[in-house]
Design an enzyme around this catalytic site. Structure first.
Site, PDB file in Angstrom:
ATOM      1  N   SER A  47      46.881  39.222  31.976  1.00  0.00           N
ATOM      2  CA  SER A  47      45.477  39.610  31.828  1.00  0.00           C
ATOM      3  C   SER A  47      45.306  41.053  31.386  1.00  0.00           C
ATOM      4  CB  SER A  47      44.745  39.390  33.153  1.00  0.00           C
ATOM      5  OG  SER A  47      45.239  40.266  34.153  1.00  0.00           O
ATOM      6  N   THR A 166      42.135  41.253  35.147  1.00  0.00           N
ATOM      7  CA  THR A 166      41.910  42.631  34.680  1.00  0.00           C
ATOM      8  C   THR A 166      42.477  43.502  35.768  1.00  0.00           C
ATOM      9  OG1 THR A 166      39.855  42.167  33.467  1.00  0.00           O
ATOM     10  CG2 THR A 166      40.049  44.360  34.403  1.00  0.00           C
ATOM     11  N   THR A 184      42.184  45.668  30.397  1.00  0.00           N
ATOM     12  CA  THR A 184      42.236  44.206  30.347  1.00  0.00           C
ATOM     13  C   THR A 184      42.552  43.710  28.950  1.00  0.00           C
ATOM     14  OG1 THR A 184      40.966  42.204  30.917  1.00  0.00           O
ATOM     15  CG2 THR A 184      39.758  43.957  29.805  1.00  0.00           C
ATOM     16  N   ARG A 194      35.086  39.922  20.623  1.00  0.00           N
ATOM     17  CA  ARG A 194      34.286  39.941  21.861  1.00  0.00           C
ATOM     18  C   ARG A 194      34.714  41.124  22.736  1.00  0.00           C
ATOM     19  NH1 ARG A 194      35.820  39.789  27.523  1.00  0.00           N
ATOM     20  NH2 ARG A 194      34.114  38.889  28.688  1.00  0.00           N
ATOM     21  N   VAL A 195      33.753  41.849  23.257  1.00  0.00           N
ATOM     22  CA  VAL A 195      34.034  42.974  24.146  1.00  0.00           C
ATOM     23  C   VAL A 195      33.421  42.671  25.512  1.00  0.00           C
ATOM     24  CG1 VAL A 195      33.582  45.423  24.562  1.00  0.00           C
ATOM     25  CG2 VAL A 195      34.161  44.630  22.251  1.00  0.00           C
ATOM     26  N   GLY A 196      34.210  42.784  26.560  1.00  0.00           N
ATOM     27  CA  GLY A 196      33.715  42.485  27.900  1.00  0.00           C
ATOM     28  C   GLY A 196      33.129  43.714  28.581  1.00  0.00           C
ATOM     29  N   ASP A 197      33.064  43.648  29.880  1.00  0.00           N
ATOM     30  CA  ASP A 197      32.465  44.740  30.662  1.00  0.00           C
ATOM     31  C   ASP A 197      33.409  45.931  30.848  1.00  0.00           C
ATOM     32  OD1 ASP A 197      34.075  42.952  32.223  1.00  0.00           O
ATOM     33  OD2 ASP A 197      33.335  43.916  34.040  1.00  0.00           O
ATOM     34  N   GLY A 220      32.792  39.211  32.514  1.00  0.00           N
ATOM     35  CA  GLY A 220      32.224  40.458  32.022  1.00  0.00           C
ATOM     36  C   GLY A 220      30.809  40.326  31.509  1.00  0.00           C
TER      37      GLY A 220
HETATM   38  N1  ASP Z   1      36.047  41.403  33.098  1.00  0.00           N
HETATM   39  C1  ASP Z   1      36.993  41.039  32.081  1.00  0.00           C
HETATM   40  C2  ASP Z   1      36.252  40.663  30.831  1.00  0.00           C
HETATM   41  O1  ASP Z   1      35.181  40.101  30.926  1.00  0.00           O
HETATM   42  C3  ASP Z   1      37.867  39.903  32.423  1.00  0.00           C
HETATM   43  C4  ASP Z   1      38.263  39.762  33.847  1.00  0.00           C
HETATM   44  O2  ASP Z   1      38.201  40.679  34.610  1.00  0.00           O
HETATM   45  O3  ASP Z   1      38.641  38.668  34.251  1.00  0.00           O
HETATM   46  O4  ASP Z   1      36.799  40.867  29.772  1.00  0.00           O
END
Ligand code: ASP
Length: 308
Positions: A47, A166, A184, A194-197, A220
């Site tokens: 991850s 993450t 992550t 795609r960009v997460g949090d 995210g």
């Molecule tokens: N928060 C991360 C994302 O959305 C993934 C994760 O923590 O599982 O990219």
């Protein structure tokens, strides 16, 4: 001030490194990076960093951010390809550029310009995991695959596809300063770009010496919609205890309409150095190490169920 590291469970591999930084009088920012760097290099963690799981078209894209609670300085990279050192690069954005977030080809360019070695991040084990899931999906356009994935996720909320993970870390140093960092490979099989949090300051990561710090793992998209990490810190600013701030933030997440129903896990530290963690699902843990401890301790996260 007592030394402290608080982290997601998968940070265990790097906690001694981070504590060594703190014990030698180093800054919280450096301790956070020391922990995360080890996780990014760990091929067994699918991850984060090297060995992470790829996006829908088989490319690994990394997101990371670092925040210094002394100054609210922050740096982040998103959708970084071909380099494992996402958290170190986030620090370079923070310290050397007049920017906060560098994404995509710009992030890869910065990594090259900064002397970070190129690396094929896709291990054969990660590729096999990725392929086994892709082969069971319709051999369609990307949109069709995402719809297929969406159906799988929302149909089986109890056993969602194990597509996430993450590492996040909050550190408190001898001066009482705090810092937080997240790294992550993001949601596996994500749409390219795609960009997460994790690299979005306020969503997946926030630290402010005056009130505390928080960082998220999990879905995210909903942490982005609620600005969860910043919410936790803001709730503490308005007088809530860390526990109540975490509960309130988790309840906000439950309040969203989200077809994918993914979990969010939050770690937090308040300005006095108390730590806690919460999750929107049961049975989750986090890890802690203080300057007085030789080994890491694992703690349960408080489960915050959806309000009825
Ligand atoms: N928060 C991360 C994302 O959305 C993934 C994760 O923590 O599982 O990219």
């Amino acid at each position: 001030m007592s030394l402290l590291l608080v982290a997601s469970t998968n940070a265990g591999i790097g906690m001694q490194d981070g504590m060594a930084v703190l014990r030698s009088g180093g800054a919280a920012v450096d301790a956070v990076i020391a922990v995360i760097r080890r996780v990014e290099a760990n091929p067994e963690d699918h991850s984060v960093g090297y060995g992470g799981l790829p996006n829908l078209i088989g490319e690994i894209e990394l997101d990371a951010s670092i925040m210094d609670g002394r100054t609210l300085a922050t740096g982040a990279v998103a959708a970084l390809q071909g380099h494992q050192d996402a958290i170190d690069l986030a620090r370079i954005v923070m310290n050397e550029l007049p920017h906060v977030l560098i994404a995509g080809s710009g992030a890869a360019r910065l990594a090259g310009d900064s002397g970070f070695p190129r690396r094929n991040l896709l291990t054969s084990e990660a590729k096999a995991i990725w392929q086994s899931r892709i082969e069971t999906s319709d051999n369609d356009a990307y949109g069709g695959k995402i719809r297929e994935l969406a159906r799988k996720l929302s149909r089986d909320p109890e056993r969602p596809l194990d597509a996430h993970g993450t590492v996040n870390v909050i550190a408190r140093d001898r001066a009482g300063d705090i810092a937080s960092g997240v790294s992550t490979s993001g949601w596996a099989w994500k749409y390219p770009g795609r960009v997460g949090d994790s690299p979005i300051i306020g969503a997946g990561n926030y630290a402010d010496n005056r009130w505390g710090a928080a960082a998220c793992t999990g879905r995210g998209e909903i942490a982005q919609r609620c600005c969860t990490a910043h919410s936790v810190v803001t709730f503490m600013r308005f007088g809530y205890s860390l526990h109540d701030a975490l509960r309130l933030a988790a309840c906000d997440l439950h309040g969203l309409d989200d077809a994918y129903r993914g979990e969010v896990n939050i770690i937090g530290v308040d300005r006095t150095g108390q730590h806690a963690a919460a999750s929107t699902v049961a049975g989750k843990t986090y890890i802690v190490m203080t300057g007085a401890m030789q080994e890491v301790a694992e703690h349960e996260r408080e489960f915050v169920p959806a309000p009825v």
